[in-house]
Design a protein around this motif. Structure first.
Motif, PDB file in Angstrom:
ATOM      1  N   ALA A  17       0.840  -1.208   0.000  1.00  0.00           N
ATOM      2  CA  ALA A  17       0.000   0.000   0.000  1.00  0.00           C
ATOM      3  C   ALA A  17       0.874   1.257   0.000  1.00  0.00           C
ATOM      4  CB  ALA A  17      -0.928  -0.009   1.210  1.00  0.00           C
ATOM      5  N   SER A  18       1.910   1.267   0.848  1.00  0.00           N
ATOM      6  CA  SER A  18       2.779   2.454   0.916  1.00  0.00           C
ATOM      7  C   SER A  18       3.524   2.643  -0.389  1.00  0.00           C
ATOM      8  CB  SER A  18       3.799   2.330   2.043  1.00  0.00           C
ATOM      9  OG  SER A  18       3.197   1.852   3.201  1.00  0.00           O
ATOM     10  N   ALA A  19       3.945   1.537  -0.997  1.00  0.00           N
ATOM     11  CA  ALA A  19       4.681   1.640  -2.262  1.00  0.00           C
ATOM     12  C   ALA A  19       3.795   2.256  -3.341  1.00  0.00           C
ATOM     13  CB  ALA A  19       5.173   0.270  -2.696  1.00  0.00           C
ATOM     14  N   LEU A  20       2.535   1.804  -3.393  1.00  0.00           N
ATOM     15  CA  LEU A  20       1.625   2.349  -4.410  1.00  0.00           C
ATOM     16  C   LEU A  20       1.383   3.836  -4.159  1.00  0.00           C
ATOM     17  CD1 LEU A  20      -0.944  -0.589  -4.679  1.00  0.00           C
ATOM     18  CD2 LEU A  20       0.751   0.111  -6.384  1.00  0.00           C
ATOM     19  N   LEU A  21       1.113   4.167  -2.897  1.00  0.00           N
ATOM     20  CA  LEU A  21       0.864   5.580  -2.574  1.00  0.00           C
ATOM     21  C   LEU A  21       2.094   6.435  -2.873  1.00  0.00           C
ATOM     22  CD1 LEU A  21      -1.208   5.271   0.709  1.00  0.00           C
ATOM     23  CD2 LEU A  21      -1.898   6.500  -1.352  1.00  0.00           C
ATOM     24  N   CYS A  22       3.254   5.937  -2.485  1.00  0.00           N
ATOM     25  CA  CYS A  22       4.486   6.695  -2.723  1.00  0.00           C
ATOM     26  C   CYS A  22       4.744   6.859  -4.211  1.00  0.00           C
ATOM     27  CB  CYS A  22       5.692   6.003  -2.096  1.00  0.00           C
ATOM     28  SG  CYS A  22       5.933   6.468  -0.397  1.00  0.00           S
ATOM     29  N   GLY A  23       4.489   5.799  -4.969  1.00  0.00           N
ATOM     30  CA  GLY A  23       4.698   5.887  -6.416  1.00  0.00           C
ATOM     31  C   GLY A  23       3.818   6.971  -7.011  1.00  0.00           C
ATOM     32  N   ALA A  24       2.541   6.966  -6.630  1.00  0.00           N
ATOM     33  CA  ALA A  24       1.600   7.935  -7.195  1.00  0.00           C
ATOM     34  C   ALA A  24       1.919   9.352  -6.714  1.00  0.00           C
ATOM     35  CB  ALA A  24       0.173   7.548  -6.812  1.00  0.00           C
ATOM     36  N   ILE A  25       1.993   9.513  -5.385  1.00  0.00           N
ATOM     37  CA  ILE A  25       2.194  10.864  -4.836  1.00  0.00           C
ATOM     38  C   ILE A  25       3.573  11.389  -5.222  1.00  0.00           C
ATOM     39  CG2 ILE A  25       2.244  12.259  -2.739  1.00  0.00           C
ATOM     40  CD1 ILE A  25       0.456  10.137  -1.441  1.00  0.00           C
ATOM     41  N   GLY A  26       4.562  10.511  -5.136  1.00  0.00           N
ATOM     42  CA  GLY A  26       5.922  10.933  -5.471  1.00  0.00           C
ATOM     43  C   GLY A  26       6.023  11.395  -6.913  1.00  0.00           C
TER      44      GLY A  26
END
Lengths: 309, 264, 373
Positions: free
Chosen positions: B73-82
């Motif tokens: 979940a954090s990886a997906l969020l970080c990928g998108a937000i980042g």
């Protein structure tokens, strides 16, 4: 085509063009929004930190309750008793000491990998990068099996007959420092490697053709060129070691209580949130002071970038 | 030429450092195959005994599941937000940009203990019940600067003429992003996501403030066992995590290489 | 109404005026070259036409349609970029078909056009090759094919040959002209290379400091430059300032009293301050005094031997300048210090008003051409 028609067409065209541009802009603005990350940081870090400031002026009541009235008692407790002051001093002292040891060791390894131009270089680099990937808890826990009474080192020493009784290696300051240093080393190695590997060997050779000895060439050419990497490494080493939690708790002795575990204890075991908040604030302000001094000598953004290899 | 003597000293020192980094990990792996309860070293025999015990222990399995869920979940969020944030910072001009970059990077500077304390106080005060989402949003926060920096440095290298070219060929901005920008920077986004996963998977210091019985993560389990009683299953867990945290990024690296072959 | 009309285009970046009031009219099927030194505003003009930059003021009309507020992707203008800007993650075929894909063309139609294009640029069989596997010249041709594939109204080329070596540049120059002739697509070609500009353009637009100095047939621009800048920029020449006298035999009187006979150019009057340009290749250099009217003696100051040609820098006391002259490298090469004679026929002497443009050439030049002389 009558002129009215033409006119209407062109107006319609212009209208459509404007409309599409607006619609498109709205979608695109989202894609380009620098705000998303900022909002995340604001909501989940900056606002909580602000709340911490407020909490540090409240008082802890019975059990887990908090009395929401203005008091300086948390700060007075810090100022009056020397316990917490000593803990902070000790933490920053460990930070300095670790940095002083990690710097030459990390530089050596970073330089070695950067200068070793062979088919093994990617593997040598990979072995360091892998350290980042393995959870810190595991890398620290591993030392227990090495340093413990029944650990690898003691078993070996007893087997050779060098010692009759197992040595106390675990739960000592030295044990803690060892774990800390080894776990933080990659943060120095990688930025140094990155800057060493970009140096053109010819530049160093040029210095030598002009009469510089090895050491002279290193001091005059290599060191200044790798300085950005060193600065990045120093920043991370200091922040991580001064704020270390796992190594002092798992490997250190009873005198090795550093600020991070102490704040956690005050917060989670004593349930004294206001005092934990005050300690956090003092700690974060001191880190801020260090960072401020740092920014006067180096570029913070560049240094942080060094860690995202 | 490197002077032989100096170089040998550097080599020797490097070897020692490598040994200090690798031997502890090797010992864990070897010990995980030691059937003895009190593991002596070197082991007298090897077996998979504790692996069997490990997979029958719900505590461990649950922690692994939670860690993987949170990590993904954090990886997906970080990928998108980042990615979105980096696009904004690279492509848009706005005031105090340099200061705002530092704001974005603060999670790297604030000690994790303080992040742990502050977020807990904040979430409790706003009445958000402790759940796995605490960990997800906070791990996203902690890994975000890294994701941002990775995507941003790729975008700095990105030749924007490619986007101009796409637009002259008839692609609107969104299509241009989908057809040109995204495919070209996707290896960097993948790197950012893998790093976010690894950071999330290993985070302990701040996470200890946010877990509860059902959301205990792997590092918390290992830490508390190391603090109290070390059962041999910990070595199994550590070994498996070791394998996962090394294999996942390596696989990602291979995928990325494949992706980049035609995209450099 | 002309095919493409650029009206009073102006583009300002902060305090810098990149393009200052440029107007240009292009007829369908023309190949226009825009030339000027770097920073003259030629690329900015091109980007404004392409829709990749928005003009500060002015308008652009193509086929009677006002493009000024239209985004790039709705303009139907193909662009060949200096660095080609081929999509690195797409094959040659996908690159060429991109414009058609954006226009919703079917796969079969795309395949058909790609095949056609590849045959036109002589790269049959390159469908599945990636750009990074192509040589510079091949990439360049793919970029051209991509810009043409969707049948644009206009093609813009921004220094498309500048990243290639000299040999390749020459062969591709001919190739580009051939492709343009075959397709008949209206083309604006930006370059800083005067040879390219002169050889390729049906018309040449010379820009300097954000202004259009001259827009004319290449031969006209070369022989009757509208401004000292154009005269100086096209070809190699030496400049001498003087005053035009048309009362007797037309001549230019230099400040030191020397006289240079010239032909009379339309639009010039007796007493005009003019800048005279002596083209290197039009000045003959001889050992003995020639019989020509414009003959001056001088001393070779420097010799730059280049094989077939040799460039002399000859100090001419009468003209008070050092004149650059091309000589024949195959004959006797004079040494530095040698006393020589220079001469130039009156009709070969080029001159312009000493400042600014001759007449209002910006607009007037549009109508002129060699045939109309």
């Amino acid at each position: 085509m009558s002129s009215t028609n033409l006119n209407r067409d062109s107006i319609q065209d212009a209208f459509l063009a404007t409309k599409t541009r607006l619609m498109e802009n709205r979608r695109v603005r989202f894609l380009l929004s620098p705000g998303l990350g900022l909002v995340w940081t604001l909501v989940f870090l900056l606002i909580p930190l602000t709340i911490i400031v407020a909490f540090s002026f409240f008082r802890s009541g019975d059990g887990t309750t908090i009395i929401y009235e203005l008091t300086f008692e948390n700060y007075l407790r810090f100022i009056d008793g020397t316990v917490y002051q000593r803990i902070i001093v000790r933490s920053f002292g460990i930070g300095v000491l670790t940095t002083l040891i990690v710097l030459p060791l990390g530089y050596t390894l970073g330089y070695f990998i950067g200068r070793s131009k062979s088919k093994w270089t990617p593997i040598l680099l990979g072995l360091v990068v892998v350290q980042f990937w393995v959870p810190l808890v595991i890398r620290t826990y591993a030392w227990i099996t090495i340093l413990g009474r029944e650990g690898v080192v003691n078993n070996f020493l007893m087997w050779t007959g060098l010692v009759a009784e197992p040595l106390q290696l675990l739960y000592t300051t030295h044990g803690m420092l060892l774990g800390l240093i080894v776990s933080i080393l990659p943060f120095m190695v990688l930025p140094v490697y990155a800057s060493v590997s970009t140096i053109d060997e010819e530049i160093i050779q040029a210095a030598k053709t002009m009469g510089a000895s090895d050491i002279r060439a290193f001091v005059e050419v290599t060191l200044p060129l790798t300085w950005p990497g060193v600065v990045s490494g120093i920043l991370f080493t200091f922040i991580l070691s001064a704020g270390a939690f796992i190594a002092p708790e798992l490997l250190g002795g009873s005198s090795d209580r550093l600020i991070a575990p102490v704040i956690a204890t005050v917060f989670m075991q004593d349930f004294n949130w206001p005092f934990a908040a005050a300690l956090s604030l003092i700690y974060v302000l001191l880190i801020g002071l260090v960072l401020y001094l740092f920014t006067r000598k180096a570029d913070l953004e560049e240094a942080l970038e060094g860690a995202s290899l | 030429m490197k002077s032989e003597w100096n170089w040998r000293a550097i080599k020797g020192m490097s070897l020692l450092i490598y040994l200090s980094m690798l031997i502890p990990l090797a010992v864990i792996v070897i010990n995980s195959f030691n059937p003895q309860r009190i593991a002596g070293f070197p082991p007298e025999s090897l077996s998979l005994h504790w692996y069997g015990e490990f997979f029958n222990n719900e505590l461990f399995i649950d922690a692994v599941v939670v860690s993987i869920k949170v990590g993904i979940a954090s990886a997906l969020l970080c990928g998108a937000i980042g990615t979105v944030t980096a696009m904004g910072f690279v492509r848009k001009q706005f005031p105090i940009k340099n200061a705002l970059v530092i704001v974005l990077l603060t999670p790297m500077l604030v000690p994790p203990v303080i992040i742990g304390v502050a977020a807990t106080v904040f979430f409790v005060e706003i009445g958000w019940n402790r759940s796995i989402w605490w960990i997800v949003v906070m791990h996203t926060l902690i890994a975000l600067p890294y994701a941002f920096l990775i995507v941003r440095s790729r975008l700095f290298l990105f030749n924007t003429t490619l986007e101009d070219a796409a637009m002259t060929l008839g692609a609107d901005r969104l299509t241009t992003f989908r057809e040109v920008t995204f495919p070209i920077i996707s290896p960097a986004i993948l790197t950012a996501m893998v790093l976010a996963f690894v950071i999330s998977f290993g985070e302990f210091t701040a996470t200890q403030f946010w877990v509860h019985r059902e959301t205990t993560t792997v590092p918390i389990v290992i830490y508390s066992m190391a603090r109290t009683l070390i059962t041999p299953e910990v070595n199994v867990l550590a070994t498996l995590v070791l394998v996962v945290t090394i294999v996942v990024p390596l696989v990602a690296l291979v995928i990325q290489q494949r992706l980049s072959v035609n995209r450099t | 109404m002309s095919f493409l009309e650029i009206n009073s285009l102006r583009k300002v970046f902060g305090d810098t005026v990149a393009v200052d009031d440029v107007s240009l009219t292009v007829e369908e099927g023309d190949f226009i070259t825009v030339v000027g030194p770097s920073g003259c505003g030629k690329t900015t003009t091109l980007l404004n036409v392409a829709g990749l930059q928005a003009p500060t003021s002015g308008s652009i009309e193509l086929k009677g349609r006002d493009l000024t507020d239209l985004p790039a992707y709705k303009r139907d203008i193909g662009v060949v970029f200096q660095d080609y800007a081929l999509f690195p993650h797409k094959t040659v075929a996908e690159n060429i078909a991109f414009g058609l894909k954006m226009r919703g063309e079917s796969q079969s139609k795309r395949d058909e056009v790609v095949e056609e294009m590849l045959s036109m640029i002589d790269l049959e069989g390159y469908e599945d090759v990636y750009p990074h596997q192509c040589s510079g010249g091949e990439q360049q041709r793919v970029a051209v094919a991509r810009a043409l594939a969707f049948d644009p109204d206009l093609v813009l080329m921004d220094e498309p040959l500048s990243n290639l070596d000299k040999k390749l540049r020459q062969s591709l120059r001919t190739e580009l002209k051939r492709i343009q002739r075959e397709t008949g697509v209206t083309t604006i070609y930006v370059t800083h290379n005067q040879t390219e500009a002169l050889s390729m353009g049906d018309k040449i637009a010379v820009m300097n400091n954000g202004n259009l100095e001259q827009f004319a047939d290449p031969k006209l621009a070369y022989e009757k430059p509208a401004s000292p800048f154009v005269a100086n920029f096209l070809g190699q020449s030496s400049r001498i300032d003087g005053t035009l006298r048309t009362d007797s035999a037309p001549h230019v009187q230099l400040e030191n009293g020397a006289i240079l006979e010239v032909d009379v150019r339309e639009g010039f009057d007796d007493g005009d301050a003019v800048a005279v340009f002596l083209r290197n290749e039009l000045v003959s250099v001889t050992e003995n005094q020639p019989a020509d009217v414009n003959a001056f003696t001088g001393r070779v100051a420097e010799v730059d031997y280049q094989g077939r040609d040799v460039i002399y820098y000859v100090t001419v006391p009468d003209l008070d300048v050092t004149v650059q002259v091309s000589g024949d490298g195959r004959g006797t090469v004079y040494e530095a210090g040698k006393k020589v004679w220079l001469s130039i026929a009156p009709e070969d002497v080029i001159y312009t008003a000493s400042e600014g443009r001759t007449g209002d050439q910006k607009h007037a030049a549009v109508q002129t051409s060699v045939g109309a002389q």
